[in-house]
Design a protein around this motif. Structure first.
Motif, short mmCIF file in Angstrom:
data_model
loop_
_atom_site.label_atom_id
_atom_site.label_comp_id
_atom_site.label_asym_id
_atom_site.label_seq_id
_atom_site.Cartn_x
_atom_site.Cartn_y
_atom_site.Cartn_z
N HIS A 151 0.64 -1.00 -0.30
CA HIS A 151 -0.12 -0.43 -0.02
C HIS A 151 1.37 0.96 -0.17
CE1 HIS A 151 -2.70 -3.03 1.05
NE2 HIS A 151 -4.08 -2.15 0.80
N VAL A 152 0.51 2.35 -0.18
CA VAL A 152 1.60 3.57 -0.42
C VAL A 152 0.27 4.67 -0.88
CG1 VAL A 152 2.97 2.18 -1.44
CG2 VAL A 152 1.30 3.47 -3.35
N TRP A 153 0.83 6.12 -0.87
CA TRP A 153 -0.01 6.87 -0.81
C TRP A 153 0.60 7.80 -3.17
CZ3 TRP A 153 -3.29 9.24 2.24
CH2 TRP A 153 -3.18 8.88 3.65
N ALA A 154 -0.22 7.72 -3.33
CA ALA A 154 -0.55 8.25 -4.47
C ALA A 154 -1.39 9.76 -4.62
CB ALA A 154 -0.60 7.08 -5.61
N SER A 155 -1.06 10.23 -5.88
CA SER A 155 -1.58 11.72 -5.68
C SER A 155 -1.90 11.47 -7.25
CB SER A 155 -0.79 12.89 -5.97
OG SER A 155 -1.00 13.90 -6.58
N ILE A 156 -3.23 11.42 -7.69
CA ILE A 156 -3.37 11.13 -9.71
C ILE A 156 -4.84 11.49 -9.25
CG2 ILE A 156 -4.98 9.14 -10.42
CD1 ILE A 156 -4.35 7.16 -7.98
N GLY A 157 -4.20 12.52 -10.56
CA GLY A 157 -5.09 13.58 -11.47
C GLY A 157 -5.02 14.62 -10.80
N GLY A 158 -7.04 14.98 -10.31
CA GLY A 158 -7.34 16.05 -9.30
C GLY A 158 -7.18 15.86 -7.94
N GLU A 159 -6.91 14.56 -7.43
CA GLU A 159 -7.15 14.11 -6.32
C GLU A 159 -5.50 14.75 -5.18
OE1 GLU A 159 -8.52 10.26 -5.17
OE2 GLU A 159 -8.94 9.88 -8.05
N ASP A 160 -5.89 14.68 -4.86
CA ASP A 160 -5.17 14.57 -3.42
C ASP A 160 -3.90 14.32 -3.17
OD1 ASP A 160 -3.49 17.19 -1.71
OD2 ASP A 160 -4.15 16.07 -0.13
N LYS A 161 -4.47 13.02 -2.84
CA LYS A 161 -3.33 11.26 -2.27
C LYS A 161 -4.85 10.64 -2.08
CE LYS A 161 -2.23 13.26 2.57
NZ LYS A 161 -1.40 12.96 3.84
N VAL A 162 -4.50 9.59 -2.33
CA VAL A 162 -5.10 8.47 -2.10
C VAL A 162 -4.16 7.00 -1.32
CG1 VAL A 162 -7.58 9.06 -3.56
CG2 VAL A 162 -5.66 7.96 -4.39
N ILE A 163 -5.05 6.33 -1.31
CA ILE A 163 -4.09 4.84 -0.85
C ILE A 163 -4.04 3.89 -1.49
CG2 ILE A 163 -3.88 2.90 1.11
CD1 ILE A 163 -4.82 4.98 3.31
N CYS A 164 -3.36 2.86 -1.98
CA CYS A 164 -3.21 2.21 -3.26
C CYS A 164 -2.29 2.02 -3.31
CB CYS A 164 -3.14 3.73 -4.77
SG CYS A 164 -4.04 4.98 -5.22
N HIS A 165 -2.91 0.65 -4.13
CA HIS A 165 -1.47 0.11 -3.73
C HIS A 165 -0.95 -1.07 -5.33
CE1 HIS A 165 -4.67 -2.92 -5.88
NE2 HIS A 165 -3.53 -3.46 -6.10
N GLU A 210 11.70 6.93 -18.98
CA GLU A 210 10.90 7.28 -17.63
C GLU A 210 11.14 5.51 -16.64
OE1 GLU A 210 9.19 10.91 -18.11
OE2 GLU A 210 7.85 9.17 -18.45
N THR A 211 11.62 6.01 -15.58
CA THR A 211 10.67 4.55 -14.61
C THR A 211 9.69 4.73 -13.60
OG1 THR A 211 13.15 4.52 -14.44
CG2 THR A 211 11.89 3.52 -12.47
N LYS A 212 8.46 4.20 -14.90
CA LYS A 212 7.37 3.97 -13.43
C LYS A 212 6.85 3.08 -13.14
CE LYS A 212 6.03 8.25 -15.44
NZ LYS A 212 5.76 8.71 -15.40
N TYR A 213 6.08 2.63 -12.53
CA TYR A 213 4.95 1.58 -11.58
C TYR A 213 4.35 1.83 -11.61
CZ TYR A 213 9.62 1.41 -7.74
OH TYR A 213 10.80 1.62 -7.69
N GLY A 214 3.25 0.56 -11.47
CA GLY A 214 1.79 0.37 -12.45
C GLY A 214 1.48 0.64 -10.63
N ILE A 215 0.34 1.19 -10.41
CA ILE A 215 -0.62 1.63 -9.80
C ILE A 215 -1.70 1.35 -9.20
CG2 ILE A 215 -0.56 3.34 -7.41
CD1 ILE A 215 2.43 2.52 -7.45
N GLN A 216 -2.45 0.80 -8.40
CA GLN A 216 -3.93 0.80 -8.83
C GLN A 216 -4.82 1.59 -7.56
OE1 GLN A 216 -5.97 -3.50 -7.92
NE2 GLN A 216 -7.35 -3.10 -10.40
N SER A 217 -5.76 2.22 -8.14
CA SER A 217 -6.68 2.97 -7.46
C SER A 217 -7.72 2.74 -7.07
CB SER A 217 -6.84 3.98 -7.81
OG SER A 217 -7.72 4.07 -8.89
N PRO A 218 -8.11 2.83 -5.70
CA PRO A 218 -9.76 2.06 -5.32
C PRO A 218 -10.30 1.57 -5.47
CG PRO A 218 -8.19 4.12 -3.63
CD PRO A 218 -7.63 4.32 -4.84
N ASP A 219 -10.58 2.91 -7.39
CA ASP A 219 -11.42 2.40 -7.99
C ASP A 219 -11.20 1.72 -9.54
OD1 ASP A 219 -9.71 3.81 -9.80
OD2 ASP A 219 -11.45 5.93 -9.83
N GLY A 220 -10.31 0.28 -8.45
CA GLY A 220 -9.81 -0.55 -10.28
C GLY A 220 -9.08 0.51 -11.41
#
Length: 70
Positions: A9-23, A35-45
């Motif tokens: 589980h990680v904090w993430a900043s996705i689009g307009g959202e301040d921060k959400v817990i993702c994995h 660029e080095t990236k990771y695949g992060i899944q948000s709570p909405d899938g």
């Protein structure tokens, strides 16, 4: 850089959202732009390609499109 494992589980900043817990869904990879990236899944899938940046590593461009340790 810390190591991450699938399902961490990680904090993430996705689009307009301040921060959400993702994995973490996909470990570090290089995208087409080199660029080095990771695949992060948000709570909405939703799946997002995000860069790892701790709050102290961010610049004037802010946190958008990044994730960091909880």
């Amino acid at each position: 850089m810390p190591s991450f494992e699938i399902a961490d589980h990680v904090w993430a900043s996705i689009g307009g959202e301040d921060k959400v817990i993702c994995h973490v869904a996909k470990l570090a990879f290089e995208n087409a732009a080199g660029e080095t990236k990771y695949g992060i899944q948000s709570p909405d899938g939703g799946d997002h390609e995000l860069a790892y940046r701790e709050p102290s590593d961010r610049d004037e461009h802010g946190a958008g499109g990044t994730f960091w340790k909880i």
